[in-house]
Enzyme design. Structure first.
Site, PDB file in Angstrom:
ATOM      1  N   HIS A 149      21.047  69.708  46.805  1.00 44.45           N
ATOM      2  CA  HIS A 149      20.308  70.554  45.860  1.00 44.45           C
ATOM      3  C   HIS A 149      19.205  69.746  45.193  1.00 44.45           C
ATOM      4  O   HIS A 149      19.454  68.940  44.301  1.00 44.45           O
ATOM      5  CB  HIS A 149      21.278  71.129  44.810  1.00 44.45           C
ATOM      6  CG  HIS A 149      20.596  71.963  43.769  1.00 44.45           C
ATOM      7  ND1 HIS A 149      21.070  72.089  42.481  1.00 44.45           N
ATOM      8  CD2 HIS A 149      19.453  72.689  43.820  1.00 44.45           C
ATOM      9  CE1 HIS A 149      20.241  72.861  41.789  1.00 44.45           C
ATOM     10  NE2 HIS A 149      19.262  73.237  42.581  1.00 44.45           N
ATOM     11  N   ASN A 190      23.224  73.711  36.879  1.00 38.35           N
ATOM     12  CA  ASN A 190      22.998  75.127  36.623  1.00 38.35           C
ATOM     13  C   ASN A 190      24.218  75.829  36.040  1.00 38.35           C
ATOM     14  O   ASN A 190      24.092  76.827  35.340  1.00 38.35           O
ATOM     15  CB  ASN A 190      22.539  75.836  37.906  1.00 38.35           C
ATOM     16  CG  ASN A 190      21.083  75.524  38.210  1.00 38.35           C
ATOM     17  OD1 ASN A 190      20.325  75.161  37.312  1.00 38.35           O
ATOM     18  ND2 ASN A 190      20.684  75.638  39.467  1.00 38.35           N
ATOM     19  N   GLU A 215      21.427  66.792  43.569  1.00 34.56           N
ATOM     20  CA  GLU A 215      22.881  67.017  43.519  1.00 34.56           C
ATOM     21  C   GLU A 215      23.384  67.042  44.965  1.00 34.56           C
ATOM     22  O   GLU A 215      22.978  67.896  45.751  1.00 34.56           O
ATOM     23  CB  GLU A 215      23.211  68.357  42.838  1.00 34.56           C
ATOM     24  CG  GLU A 215      23.114  68.327  41.328  1.00 34.56           C
ATOM     25  CD  GLU A 215      23.519  69.655  40.670  1.00 34.56           C
ATOM     26  OE1 GLU A 215      24.143  69.610  39.607  1.00 34.56           O
ATOM     27  OE2 GLU A 215      23.198  70.727  41.216  1.00 34.56           O
ATOM     28  N   SER A 271      21.079  76.436  45.038  1.00 28.56           N
ATOM     29  CA  SER A 271      21.219  76.046  43.631  1.00 28.56           C
ATOM     30  C   SER A 271      22.561  76.484  43.054  1.00 28.56           C
ATOM     31  O   SER A 271      22.999  75.989  42.025  1.00 28.56           O
ATOM     32  CB  SER A 271      20.133  76.703  42.766  1.00 28.56           C
ATOM     33  OG  SER A 271      18.945  76.822  43.455  1.00 28.56           O
TER      34      SER A 271
END
Length: 694
Positions: A439, A489, A451, A418
């Site tokens: 991801h 993130n 992702e 992540s």
């Protein structure tokens, strides 16, 4: 006999007493000005020709009219207006039959509703999906559909935008006859001849009323529908517009209902929500366009997949491949962890089957494609191996070194990290050019976002393979670059920092959560932490550096322990906690912060503006290709409301000058973490936008 009433988009022929008006405007026969004018002219010619006893409207290529030409939205109108063209069909002096294959959507279905009869092949689908673009059907769809299928069914179809199969459409009276697949023209002509031979009436939908009668003078039908769908419609303006338009169909004469529909349509199409939803429609298609990876870029075969880790993420990731019929080998260190992981996958599938989302035999088919193992050597045959273990760099590097030794030459090695640097992970292998980040978002079998993290050394074939694989496993694959937290993130960290700081300065956790929920997100950061578990990253006995550590110390670890930032009842319903309120006040006091009242507006700006600024830095550094890709990450991965178009689009709607001014103000008052990005400053000062769509 053939006639020359052709325009570039339509042609007219007469065969055995039936006029056949054919639309040919590839790829999807969208209702451009040329098509609308061609149909209107063809109808007039056929209506005036004594040789034609009935008229069939049919389309060439892969589909009937698939909808309006969205590229014409917001531009000055040209050609025959759609409502006028439909009135030409409905007012024709001879029977008009719409012959449907492929999809009749939006304006395409509205056109078919203008015909006196509709036939379709079994594979055809129909629907009015305008609500997904933040608008309502604007050419009579909300007035005609309830007259054909009834008010309840029309409410369901129009507010959801669902596509309905030909069989279901025939059941509801929307399709008059299903004709043989691949023989639409012959079937439609035969049906038209039957209508003429039997002297059937010109069934004008506008004159039908029997299916509307039961709803007249019964506003409670509409109120009950609103109530039943309140959660689903929350924040959206278009579904309420759809309901009001159908109410007008029930309560007003047809022409007045049409006027009301148009008024609602015009109000919505000029609003921000529709602009946002239309932007998202195009942004989703744009994601697949990667400048240095043309469509013909060679890809590597992915016929079998290996997954390391059978935990929540590993199991969820595996399910995506099993759903697509791709066999998976899943490796764990201990038998009980493997059994638990496989058991949860089966339970998830059985729950779907119980809800009617799949057949019982599908559960067995999918579980039959998965092999569990305790030996990494069993990944030797996989074309793609995805590591889904604990988020720790040393552990991941150790795993990749082992994997490199057993994976076959040419296999792609992916990490479901992540945050971590995938270049660093790839460097421990002998094939950094075949290492990539994939991801997935939790729960991985549900969330659409993937992702795809492009490493410095990955070959074009490897990147193209991952990008093209995404839609095959039901994901939206967004290409991102290597940086801490990638796109989603990395921006979330900005929001989380400010959420924590706001409760130190004077807000309560439930104030922060409420503001984001009212903005349209599914939940705020503190409710989200409670759901995920507050003990992520917490170690018993260590010094509490965060308020959440203190909560864990007293066993308030979130929903799983019945208490976190909130108190939970047995149904997991949250209520603000008096104890936590006191802990927040004490925390501020210990840190020497004098608390102050904080407005909802400040909470929203402090949470969202730093995200927009971080998005600008991501673009500046080339870690995302486009502002719209960033927005798709937030919509599909974090539940950002579609009707606000993503953080970058939202920045454009409120004005980048506003965002810049606030960031400068906070940089002076709070600290350097608010320093505006150079790109934000440049665009704000030039009066530009990130997306150009707001």
């Amino acid at each position: 006999m053939s006639m020359s009433a052709d325009t570039a988009a339509t042609s007219l022929a007469i065969e055995d007493g039936i006029a056949i008006l054919t639309v040919s405007s590839p790829p999807v026969n969208a209702l451009s000005a040329r098509v609308r004018t061609g149909i209107a002219e063809g109808m007039r010619t056929a209506s005036a020709d004594p040789a034609a006893k009935a008229i069939v409207l049919i389309c060439e290529g892969r589909t009937f009219i698939a909808g309006a030409d969205i590229s014409e939205f917001g531009k000055p109108p040209q050609g025959t207006p759609l409502a006028e063209m439909i009135a030409t069909l409905e007012g024709a002096p001879k029977p008009v039959v719409a012959a449907i294959h492929g999809t009749a959507l939006g304006g395409g279905l509205e056109t078919a509703l203008g015909a006196h009869y509709r036939v379709a092949v079994p594979s055809a689908k129909v629907g009015l999906p305008e609500v997904k673009l933040g608008i309502i059907p604007g050419a009579g769809g909300t007035q005609r559909l309830p007259r054909v299928v009834g008010v309840q069914r029309a409410l369901e179809m129009i507010t959801s935008g669902e596509f309905v199969s030909a069989a279901k459409a025939a059941e509801s009276g929307l399709i008059d006859e299903i004709v043989e697949e691949g023989r639409l023209r012959e079937g439609a002509v035969a049906f038209a001849k039957k209508v003429v031979a039997e002297g059937r009436p010109l069934k004008k939908v506008r004159d039908l009323s029997d299916k509307m009668d039961e709803a007249r003078g019964k506003p409670e039908i509409f109120d009950a529908f609103r109530k039943a769908h309140a959660r689903k419609f929350r924040g959206f303006e278009a579904p309420e517009g759809c309901i009001r338009a159908i109410e007008a169909a029930v309560n007003l004469p047809f022409d007045e209902g049409l006027k009301k529909e148009r008024e609602i349509f015009n109000g919505l199409i000029s609003g921000t929500q529709s602009k946002a939803q239309r932007y998202v429609f195009f942004a989703e298609r744009e994601v697949r366009k990667i400048p240095d990876l043309p469509d013909d870029t060679k890809t590597l075969p992915v016929e079998s997949v290996g997954i390391i880790g059978a935990g929540t993420m590993g199991g969820g990731i595996a399910m995506n491949f099993l759903n697509a019929g791709i066999p998976v080998t899943i490796v764990e260190q201990k038998q009980d962890a493997l059994d638990r992981g496989l058991g949860i996958m089966r339970k998830n599938y059985e729950a779907s089957a119980a809800k009617g989302r799949m057949k019982a035999e599908d559960v067995e088919t999918r579980m039959g494609l998965v092999t569990g193992s305790l030996d990494m050597k069993d990944l030797g045959g996989a074309d793609l191996v995805i590591e889904a273990i604990f988020e720790n760099m040393d552990l991941k590097k150790e795993t990749f070194a082992k994997l490199d030794a057993v994976a076959k030459p040419g296999a792609i090695l992916a990490s479901n990290t992540s945050y971590l640097d995938v270049n660093e992970i790839g460097a421990v292998t002998t094939r950094p050019d075949h290492v990539i980040g994939m991801h997935f978002f939790s729960p991985a079998n549900v969330m659409r976002l993937l992702e795809v993290v492009r490493t410095d050394k990955a070959t074009k074939e490897v990147v193209a393979t991952a990008v093209k694989l995404a839609p095959k496993i039901g994901k939206l694959g967004v290409l991102v670059g290597v940086c801490h937290g990638f796109v989603g993130n990395r921006m979330l960290a900005q929001r989380q920092r400010e959420a924590n700081r706001l409760i130190e300065e004077g807000a309560m956790p439930w104030d922060v959560d409420r503001v984001l929920y009212e903005f349209g997100l599914p939940m705020g950061p503190f409710a989200m932490s409670d759901l995920a578990g507050l003990d992520i990253g917490w170690q018993k006995g260590q010094e509490a550096t965060r308020l959440r550590d203190r909560l864990c110390d007293i066993d308030r670890r979130g929903q799983k322990t019945g208490a976190g930032f909130y108190d939970y009842d047995e149904k997991r319903k949250a209520t603000p906690s008096k104890l936590v309120e006191q802990m927040v006040l004490d925390w501020s006091k210990e840190k020497g912060i004098a608390r102050r009242p904080i407005s909802d507006e400040e909470i929203l700006q402090r949470l969202v503006f730093p995200m927009i600024n971080e998005g600008a830095k991501i673009l500046e550094e080339g870690k995302a290709l486009r502002a719209s890709d960033i927005d798709m990450v937030w919509i599909t991965g974090y539940g950002w409301p579609v009707y606000r178009g993503g953080p970058m689009f939202y920045g454009d709607t409120i004005g980048l000058k506003t965002v810049l001014a606030k960031m400068e103000e906070w940089e002076k008052a709070i600290g350097p973490e608010f320093k505006p990005s150079a790109l934000l400053r440049r665009k704000a000062e030039a009066g530009e936008q990130f997306t150009g769509a707001a």
